[in-house]
Design an enzyme around this catalytic site. Structure first.
Site, mmCIF file in Angstrom:
data_model
loop_
_atom_site.group_PDB
_atom_site.id
_atom_site.type_symbol
_atom_site.label_atom_id
_atom_site.label_comp_id
_atom_site.label_asym_id
_atom_site.label_seq_id
_atom_site.Cartn_x
_atom_site.Cartn_y
_atom_site.Cartn_z
ATOM 1 N N HIS A 82 65.595 -81.268 -65.207
ATOM 2 C CA HIS A 82 65.300 -79.728 -64.958
ATOM 3 C C HIS A 82 66.684 -78.725 -64.727
ATOM 4 O O HIS A 82 66.984 -79.287 -63.937
ATOM 5 C CB HIS A 82 64.464 -79.093 -64.808
ATOM 6 C CG HIS A 82 63.938 -77.562 -64.635
ATOM 7 N ND1 HIS A 82 63.719 -76.675 -65.931
ATOM 8 C CD2 HIS A 82 64.765 -76.446 -63.719
ATOM 9 C CE1 HIS A 82 63.563 -76.078 -65.801
ATOM 10 N NE2 HIS A 82 63.847 -75.574 -64.658
ATOM 11 N N ASP A 161 51.464 -70.018 -65.240
ATOM 12 C CA ASP A 161 53.029 -69.265 -64.634
ATOM 13 C C ASP A 161 52.935 -68.391 -65.789
ATOM 14 O O ASP A 161 53.925 -67.675 -65.351
ATOM 15 C CB ASP A 161 53.353 -70.731 -64.561
ATOM 16 C CG ASP A 161 55.663 -70.433 -64.440
ATOM 17 O OD1 ASP A 161 55.541 -70.225 -63.811
ATOM 18 O OD2 ASP A 161 55.533 -70.495 -65.454
ATOM 19 N N ARG A 168 55.271 -60.831 -62.747
ATOM 20 C CA ARG A 168 56.995 -61.345 -62.271
ATOM 21 C C ARG A 168 57.985 -60.520 -62.754
ATOM 22 O O ARG A 168 58.356 -59.679 -61.935
ATOM 23 C CB ARG A 168 57.556 -62.548 -61.554
ATOM 24 C CG ARG A 168 56.074 -63.034 -60.800
ATOM 25 C CD ARG A 168 56.887 -64.896 -60.438
ATOM 26 N NE ARG A 168 57.892 -64.894 -60.105
ATOM 27 C CZ ARG A 168 58.331 -65.408 -60.644
ATOM 28 N NH1 ARG A 168 57.741 -66.716 -61.913
ATOM 29 N NH2 ARG A 168 59.866 -66.327 -60.374
ATOM 30 N N SER A 183 56.745 -71.800 -59.794
ATOM 31 C CA SER A 183 57.223 -72.004 -60.867
ATOM 32 C C SER A 183 57.760 -73.394 -62.142
ATOM 33 O O SER A 183 56.859 -73.581 -62.687
ATOM 34 C CB SER A 183 58.137 -70.694 -61.384
ATOM 35 O OG SER A 183 57.921 -70.119 -63.247
ATOM 36 N N LYS A 187 55.365 -76.704 -63.890
ATOM 37 C CA LYS A 187 55.492 -77.321 -65.218
ATOM 38 C C LYS A 187 56.123 -78.383 -65.747
ATOM 39 O O LYS A 187 55.789 -79.370 -66.358
ATOM 40 C CB LYS A 187 56.463 -76.014 -66.157
ATOM 41 C CG LYS A 187 56.035 -74.800 -66.056
ATOM 42 C CD LYS A 187 56.987 -74.017 -67.152
ATOM 43 C CE LYS A 187 58.107 -72.913 -65.641
ATOM 44 N NZ LYS A 187 58.536 -71.535 -66.131
#
Ligand code: URA
Length: 433
Positions: A82, A161, A168, A183, A187
């Site tokens: 990621h 999320d 947010r 967050s 995921k």
């Protein structure tokens, strides 16, 4: 339990229990707790923070708010990667086929771009015919049969999320390390991999502008990964300049293919080799030096390129567009931007370059905007390079002539030129494990 008591406890700087955090997240996800209380909870968290244990509990509550993908029917250790997001970041397009070609299965779910940062799914969709929407059965079958699938997120992954991130965004509570880490990791953990390599970007084009903040985010995410029982490593990489030379969807596919052909994009190649080697390492292939060598071999002997071609074909794309990237969407307008002075490229503000590319049509201001796959920017110079007056700094690609002036206006504030030589800064800035 009452939502109000949990908000007050956090507001007073006290540590929440696992049960309280789960109660709040479940209640917000199923609509029992309203936005105004969730907003207050987020703001209290923003100011009072969460410790490592609370952050892990928050991540777990968000992770279990929806489906968790089960990849256990795919043999081998599945390693995910990621990136915290940047400009010109096409690393997934390079790394996923490298890792798969080295025998480590890649079952990757990616997102779309928003604002100045791009998304892997938009990039892949610039390949004619390529399908990013795969059913769970097809996704798993592809990974089992050819070792790789890259698809858009489907189903109901971490719905808490989705709701919290949207809240947010409009309550000034995005920039908190615990909230960002929970967050991202909720995921990632819901995507079902056994191990995770995180590319945490630092600089003008990244969420984290300073090394210290980026290291803190990396430490928090790695601790969450370990707490959830997954091997996790974070590599800290520079995003003060864009990664590689091409920004924009088809342009980035083209540059990724060049790297897989062993050409171009030295900075992109360096980051990709490091991330891919760490993925092989987490998969238990060999020690990190030997993993680096395997990655370089997979590029040199073209097995990684062939794996990309195989994936493109399997997902309905035109493999000829990879063999010959001039078959990818091409912009009808190409404008050269020339330097009006001689010197050395000192700064390239990545976020501004991302915004200029968005203006040309490559990105979205709002999530429903339609993007132009051919639009973007090709940088002809990078920080540290020498430039003569009249030489081309960048080529703007668009289908809409009207957008060029506005993009140039932003570009002119994005690049600075020094009279004296400028050192090239390192790209790989650290590792957290
Ligand atoms: N990316 C995410 O997915 N979540 C954040 O909070 C920030 C960046």
């Amino acid at each position: 339990m009452f939502a109000l008591d949990i908000i007050v406890k956090k507001r007073n700087g006290e540590k929440l229990t696992k049960e309280e955090i789960k109660y709040f997240i479940d209640g917000y996800t199923n609509g029992g707790i309203p936005d105004y209380q969730a907003s207050a909870f987020l703001m209290a968290t923003y100011f009072k923070g969460m410790d490592a244990e609370e952050t892990l509990w928050l991540t777990e509550a968000m992770l279990h708010s929806g489906d968790v993908v089960d990849l256990s029917c795919i043999p081998g250790i599945k390693v995910d990667k990621h990136s915290t997001g940047g400009v010109g970041d096409k690393t997934t397009l390079v790394i996923a086929p490298i890792v798969a070609s080295c025998g480590v299965p890649v079952a990757k779910m990616s997102g779309r771009g928003l604002g100045h940062t791009g998304g892997t799914i938009d990039k892949l969709e610039s390949i004619p015919g390529f399908r990013t929407s795969l059913s769970p059965t097809e996704f798993i079958a592809n990974v089992k049969e050819i070792g790789i699938a890259v698809a858009g997120q489907t189903g109901n992954l971490a719905p808490a999320d989705k709701k919290l991130y949207a809240l947010r965004d409009v309550t000034g509570t995005v920039e908190d390390v615990s909230l960002i880490a929970a967050s991202i990791m909720s995921k990632k953990l819901a995507s079902g991999s056994d191990a995770i390599v995180l590319d945490v970007k630092i600089g003008s084009g990244a969420f984290m502008k300073s090394f210290e903040d980026a290291r803190k985010l990396a430490r928090t995410m790695v601790d969450i990964g370990h707490g959830a029982g997954k091997k996790t490593i974070a590599i800290l990489t520079d995003m003060d300049r864009p990664l590689g030379n091409n920004i924009g969807n088809a342009l980035e596919v083209s540059e990724a293919v060049e790297v897989l052909k062993g050409k171009g994009g030295d900075d992109l190649r360096e980051v990709c080799i490091e991330l891919a080697a760490n993925m092989l390492f987490l998969a238990g292939k060999c020690d990190i030096e030997a993993c680096r060598k395997q990655v370089i071999d997979a590029i040199d002997n073209r097995t990684a390129l062939n794996k990309l071609i195989q994936m493109v074909e399997r997902q309905g794309g035109d493999p000829k567009a990879i063999e010959d990237t001039t078959r990818l969407p091409q912009a009808s307008v190409k404008v050269e931007w020339k330097s009006d002075m001689s010197g050395y490229i000192e700064k390239m503000h990545a976020e501004k370059l991302g915004i200029a590319s968005l203006i040309l049509g490559a990105g979205r201001k709002n999530k429903d905007d339609v993007i132009d796959p051919s639009a973007g920017i090709v940088l002809c110079k990078k920080p540290g390079d020498k430039v003569e007056a009249g030489q081309t700094l960048a080529i703007l690609h668009t289908s809409d002539n009207e957008r060029v002036m506005e993009a140039l206006y932003v570009l002119k504030t994005a690049i600075s030129i020094s009279k004296t030589p400028v050192p090239r800064n390192p790209l790989i800035l650290g590792k957290v494990q």
